[in-house]
Design a protein around this motif. Structure first.
Motif, short mmCIF file in Angstrom:
data_model
loop_
_atom_site.label_atom_id
_atom_site.label_comp_id
_atom_site.label_asym_id
_atom_site.label_seq_id
_atom_site.Cartn_x
_atom_site.Cartn_y
_atom_site.Cartn_z
N ARG A 269 66.96 10.41 -12.41
CA ARG A 269 66.82 9.77 -13.63
C ARG A 269 66.95 10.79 -14.90
O ARG A 269 67.82 10.38 -15.84
N LEU A 270 66.44 11.97 -14.59
CA LEU A 270 66.54 12.93 -15.84
C LEU A 270 67.93 13.33 -16.29
O LEU A 270 68.36 13.02 -17.36
N THR A 271 68.82 13.86 -15.34
CA THR A 271 69.94 13.96 -15.65
C THR A 271 71.07 12.92 -16.02
O THR A 271 71.71 12.99 -17.04
N VAL A 272 70.84 11.73 -15.28
CA VAL A 272 71.71 10.52 -15.61
C VAL A 272 71.37 10.05 -17.11
O VAL A 272 72.26 10.02 -17.84
N ASN A 273 70.25 9.87 -17.15
CA ASN A 273 69.68 9.46 -18.58
C ASN A 273 69.84 10.59 -19.62
O ASN A 273 70.09 10.12 -20.91
N GLY A 274 69.72 11.66 -19.16
CA GLY A 274 69.81 12.69 -20.29
C GLY A 274 71.34 12.83 -20.88
O GLY A 274 71.32 12.95 -22.23
N PHE A 275 72.36 12.66 -19.98
CA PHE A 275 73.49 12.79 -20.49
C PHE A 275 73.96 11.43 -21.25
O PHE A 275 74.78 11.57 -22.22
N ALA A 276 73.20 10.38 -20.80
CA ALA A 276 73.48 9.15 -21.48
C ALA A 276 73.08 9.06 -22.97
O ALA A 276 73.78 8.58 -23.74
N SER A 277 72.07 9.78 -23.15
CA SER A 277 71.26 9.96 -24.29
C SER A 277 72.30 10.62 -25.19
O SER A 277 72.17 10.71 -26.61
N LEU A 278 73.19 11.77 -24.73
CA LEU A 278 73.84 12.42 -25.54
C LEU A 278 75.18 11.66 -25.65
O LEU A 278 76.30 12.38 -26.25
N GLU A 279 75.47 10.44 -25.28
CA GLU A 279 76.62 9.45 -25.48
C GLU A 279 77.78 10.23 -24.66
O GLU A 279 78.94 10.23 -25.11
N ALA A 280 77.41 10.95 -23.49
CA ALA A 280 78.39 11.84 -22.75
C ALA A 280 78.92 10.86 -21.50
O ALA A 280 79.67 11.78 -20.78
N ILE A 281 78.25 9.96 -21.17
CA ILE A 281 78.44 9.13 -20.13
C ILE A 281 79.61 8.21 -20.22
O ILE A 281 79.60 7.47 -21.12
N SER A 282 80.51 8.13 -19.20
CA SER A 282 81.42 7.02 -19.22
C SER A 282 81.10 5.91 -18.17
O SER A 282 80.30 6.11 -17.50
#
Length: 396
Positions: free
Chosen positions: A195-208
């Motif tokens: 969760r940390l990595t997936v949501n961390g990148f999501a918080s940076l608006e970097a996830i597609s």
């Protein structure tokens, strides 16, 4: 251009690999050279938000007989990679003294996923489960796990420079050999989904929310994946050589690359200089190619600043997702396969390269590579932690 007789020999064994494309090198090579994505759509880490993820779906080794401090998904991935290296590791144990075998592993997650599960089980007030061990998430844990299973008693340590971690682990293996500290090094990396990595990148608006599109005009972010990849690195002739490494730290921003690509350019330049290769002698370039607007822009500029005519290139993150700390070693394994099979990995995207970026020779469909002798692999990370690996095939 080949290595001269006085240059350091640094042979990369057949790798042990597990990723979303599988855990068998022939299966992985087939997907790599035909552009078959290994992404699974799941909301496992982001409730109510389905995301494409490079999830490992093959069976992993049972951990119930392991010491509690070794029970992490990262270590299960590494254990499977070691199984795929079984014959090479057995030969290593029989031929090299344990105190002359080193282990260097790159990671950014270690056992964070197990800590997440323990906290969820305990709730806000309850004690952590009796089976929980904080040592699971120490960054050095994967390296000690590999050393323990192998019986290695040389230098054992981990490197964590985010997405360049395992590329730097391979660079460190080369230095341990050059210094005379080790006769062989087991090096690579592992990172697992959490969760940390997936949501961390999501918080940076970097996830597609769709399969990523590196270097496309329509790119909008990355997919996260997981993997483990290991090599035995020795001072032997022939085979696939780690001919040069380049490392730079531009420290431009905690999470954004330097826009002009100068740090990335310097890492590539160093790798070629160490290997004695001119840019025009590079036959294939494995791009870092995350699919984010900033990374791809920076990397395209760095590549075209170094190469007057860029070589055939591709980002394999469209197939596996971005495996973070494992990416450098995983993509080194892909270059090992490319050089061994004499085929270019396919660059999978929507076929619409960004016209605002410098032009790259993207391998957008399966095509014959011809005589491929060298491959350069890029890994660029948070904080400007850049690494480039030059691999060469020396049988010609």
């Amino acid at each position: 251009m080949s290595l001269s007789a006085d240059r350091q020999r640094c042979r990369l064994s057949r790798p042990g690999v597990v990723c979303s494309l599988g855990d068998d090198l022939d299966t992985i090579a087939g997907a790599l050279f035909n552009g078959q994505r290994g992404l699974t759509t799941s909301a496992a880490f982001t409730p109510e938000r389905d995301l494409p993820l490079g999830m490992v779906t093959c069976a992993l080794p049972d951990w119930h007989d392991w010491p509690p401090e070794q029970r992490s998904r990262n270590n299960r991935l590494l254990a499977l990679a070691m199984q795929r290296l079984h014959d090479t590791l057995m030969t290593l144990r029989e031929s090299v003294a344990p105190e002359r075998i080193g282990v260097v592993i790159g990671t950014s997650t270690s056992g964070i996923g197990e800590t997440e599960h323990a906290i969820a089980q305990a709730g806000r007030e309850g004690p952590l489960p009796e089976t929980f061990r904080y040592a699971n998430q120490e960054l050095g844990a994967p390296a000690h796990f590999v050393a323990d299973r192998l019986g290695a008693r040389g230098p054992v340590y981990a490197l964590s420079t985010a997405c360049s971690s395992s590329a730097r682990a391979l660079a460190s293996a080369r230095r341990l050999l050059a210094s005379g500290t080790c006769d062989a090094v087991v090096a690579g990396g592992a990172d697992s989904l959490c969760r940390l990595t997936v949501n961390g990148f999501a918080s940076l608006e970097a996830i597609s929310e769709r399969p990523c599109l590196p270097f496309s005009a329509h790119r909008d972010g990355i997919n996260i994946g997981e993997a483990a990849a290991l090599f035995v690195v020795t001072e032997e002739d022939g085979g696939i050589q780690l001919a040069g490494v380049g490392e730079s730290s531009d420290a431009y921003h905690i999470s954004a690359p330097r826009p002009d690509g100068s740090g990335a350019h310097e890492a590539m330049r160093q790798a070629l200089a160490m290997g004695g290769y001119a840019p025009e002698a590079v036959d294939y370039l494995n791009l870092h190619g995350t699919g984010t607007p900033h990374n791809d822009s920076m990397e395209a500029r760095a590549v075209t600043a170094l190469f007057e005519t860029p070589p055939p290139c591709s980002s394999t993150k469209g197939l596996t997702g971005h495996t973070l700390g494992a990416a450098g070693a995983l993509e080194a394994a892909f270059c090992w396969l490319a050089l061994t099979h004499q085929q270019w990995p396919v660059h999978v995207f929507d076929g619409h390269p960004d016209p605002e970026l410098p032009c790259l020779d993207l391998v957008a469909s399966a095509r014959a590579a011809g005589r491929m002798r060298s491959a350069l692999s890029n890994s660029f990370a948070f904080g400007g932690n850049n690494a480039a690996l030059l691999m060469t095939r020396e049988e010609y």
